[in-house]
Design a protein around this motif. Structure first.
Motif, PDB file in Angstrom:
ATOM      1  N   ARG A 199      82.355  -5.420 -72.993  1.00 45.69           N
ATOM      2  CA  ARG A 199      81.630  -6.467 -72.277  1.00 45.69           C
ATOM      3  C   ARG A 199      81.590  -7.754 -73.097  1.00 45.69           C
ATOM      4  O   ARG A 199      81.348  -7.738 -74.302  1.00 45.69           O
ATOM      5  CB  ARG A 199      80.207  -6.021 -71.974  1.00 45.69           C
ATOM      6  N   ASN A 251      81.965  -6.911 -65.590  1.00 42.36           N
ATOM      7  CA  ASN A 251      82.116  -6.250 -64.290  1.00 42.36           C
ATOM      8  C   ASN A 251      83.509  -6.461 -63.692  1.00 42.36           C
ATOM      9  O   ASN A 251      83.663  -7.042 -62.609  1.00 42.36           O
ATOM     10  CB  ASN A 251      81.049  -6.736 -63.308  1.00 42.36           C
ATOM     11  N   CYS A 303      86.716  -5.761 -61.536  1.00 44.74           N
ATOM     12  CA  CYS A 303      86.823  -5.031 -60.267  1.00 44.74           C
ATOM     13  C   CYS A 303      88.282  -4.778 -59.922  1.00 44.74           C
ATOM     14  O   CYS A 303      88.842  -3.746 -60.274  1.00 44.74           O
ATOM     15  CB  CYS A 303      86.107  -5.796 -59.155  1.00 44.74           C
ATOM     16  N   ARG A 333      85.923   1.379 -60.562  1.00 47.46           N
ATOM     17  CA  ARG A 333      85.820   0.566 -59.352  1.00 47.46           C
ATOM     18  C   ARG A 333      87.126   0.519 -58.581  1.00 47.46           C
ATOM     19  O   ARG A 333      87.147   0.712 -57.376  1.00 47.46           O
ATOM     20  CB  ARG A 333      85.400  -0.866 -59.719  1.00 47.46           C
ATOM     21  N   CYS A 374      83.407  -0.160 -64.999  1.00 51.99           N
ATOM     22  CA  CYS A 374      82.346  -1.148 -65.196  1.00 51.99           C
ATOM     23  C   CYS A 374      81.018  -0.429 -65.384  1.00 51.99           C
ATOM     24  O   CYS A 374      80.987   0.745 -65.727  1.00 51.99           O
ATOM     25  CB  CYS A 374      82.311  -2.138 -64.035  1.00 51.99           C
ATOM     26  N   ASP A 375      79.921  -1.135 -65.174  1.00 47.96           N
ATOM     27  CA  ASP A 375      78.582  -0.631 -65.404  1.00 47.96           C
ATOM     28  C   ASP A 375      78.323  -0.549 -66.900  1.00 47.96           C
ATOM     29  O   ASP A 375      78.166  -1.579 -67.551  1.00 47.96           O
ATOM     30  CB  ASP A 375      78.371   0.722 -64.720  1.00 47.96           C
ATOM     31  N   HIS A 418      82.614  -1.951 -69.724  1.00 47.90           N
ATOM     32  CA  HIS A 418      83.370  -2.992 -69.030  1.00 47.90           C
ATOM     33  C   HIS A 418      84.766  -3.004 -69.639  1.00 47.90           C
ATOM     34  O   HIS A 418      85.022  -3.704 -70.629  1.00 47.90           O
ATOM     35  CB  HIS A 418      82.675  -4.347 -69.186  1.00 47.90           C
TER      36      HIS A 418
END
Length: 354
Positions: free
Chosen positions: A72, A81, A83, A310, A325-326, A329
């Motif tokens: 992150r 995050n 995607c 994701r 993610c969460d 990252h």
């Protein structure tokens, strides 16, 4: 015995000298043969080493995770995050770094190459990019969820084309591009799918809010299969729905078809199609292969290092790339051989035919 000289050392001194006599290998082997306890210990040691070597080799062969990329942050090789994910013809990995409002590009081995994008509402800026796909011209298409359009950039970050506007979209999310260049885009606010030509003109759209076969409840992700069918993950209805290119409903796979043990809740995320035409889908933080009878077969689980995946993309030869993610990252590269799953679809079954 001289002070400071141990008995063991003394026993190996040549008579009448201070020279140390080192036992030869043949004498050592002879001693081991003459000592049953030592011989048993050596045999046990050899068996232990052999077993450890075999177990380690097997573990390496069974290890699916090849590499993790990133953490992150806002710097290079960092994500906030992430995607959408797709792969170029040359094998480079393209990531929608959503909350950093940019696109990052890596080699097939996970080495950083470049990034582009700044947050904003100008035509060449990006605001929460969700999904990405490669055009037939080798450009990067992305769903700009806040600016309500699809934007196409070169790999160097130059704006090439804008498709759609706020009259067509509310919140565009899922995106895929067929082999001949047509685009399918989901809208999670209008609960529909819109299909575009390569030049950006609308071919048709289908869907509205609801739970019927032709209705959706937050259709997050979409992909084309080899026959150019449109596959939609209808998250709110816990379904995977397959449509013809013209929008005619073909099949609906519901939660009961998935045959998930001890799972009362279904959370559907990204999808992709491998080189053999198998549909891969993320469900409840696990990657599954969707069989023709609607059953989900495990491909990757939390035991393989997944936390909250994701999106995913098939990267030949023999690899899957995913966004995590969460808590984490990052991007993950996994081994994947579609030949291992040929038997899953050896017999054709169908769920609900529409």
């Amino acid at each position: 015995m001289a002070p400071g000289t141990s008995k063991t050392t003394r026993d190996h001194m040549a008579p009448g000298t201070n020279n140390l006599v080192v036992p030869t290998p043949s004498k050592t082997a002879s001693c081991l043969r003459d000592n049953p306890f030592a011989s048993q210990m050596m045999h046990l040691l050899r068996e232990t080493i052999s077993s450890y070597t075999q177990d380690r080799k097997l573990a390496m062969e069974n290890q699916k995770l090849i590499r993790r990329i990133g953490k992150r942050g806002r710097g290079r090789c960092q994500f906030n995050n992430p995607c959408g994910i797709c792969v170029t013809k040359s094998g480079d990995i393209v990531i929608a770094d959503t909350d950093n409002h940019r696109i990052q590009i890596f080699t097939s081995e996970g080495i950083f190459k470049s990034n582009f994008g700044t947050r904003g509402c100008k035509v060449d800026q990006i605001n929460f990019p969700m999904c990405v796909a490669m055009t037939t011209d080798g450009h990067v298409a992305l769903t700009d969820s806040v600016n309500a359009c699809v934007k196409i950039f070169s790999l160097q970050g130059q704006l090439v084309q804008v498709i759609g506007d706020n009259e067509i979209f509310d919140i565009p999310y899922g995106l895929d591009i067929s082999k001949d260049g047509d685009l399918a885009v989901t809208d999670i606010c209008k609960h529909c799918v819109t299909v575009f030509r390569k030049d950006g003109s609308v071919i048709h759209g289908f869907g509205e809010y609801g739970s019927d076969h032709y209705e959706f409840d937050y259709p997050y992700f979409v992909c084309f299969d080899k026959e150019k069918h449109i596959i939609v993950s209808d998250s709110g209805n816990s379904c995977i729905k397959i449509f013809s290119f013209e929008g005619r409903g073909l099949r609906t796979f519901k939660q009961n078809d998935f045959k998930l043990m001890n799972e009362s809740f279904v959370s559907l995320q990204g999808m992709c199609v491998d080189a053999d035409g198998n549909i891969l889908v993320i469900c409840n933080s696990t990657v599954y292969l969707l069989a023709r009878n609607g059953r989900l077969w495990e491909v990757l689980t939390s035991k393989d290092g997944l936390t909250n995946p994701r999106c995913l993309a098939f990267a030949a030869p023999g690899r899957l790339v995913l966004t995590n993610c969460d808590k984490k990252h990052e991007i993950c590269i996994y081994k994947y051989h579609y030949d291992d799953y040929k038997s899953v679809n050896s017999v054709q079954f169908y769920a609900i035919n529409v």
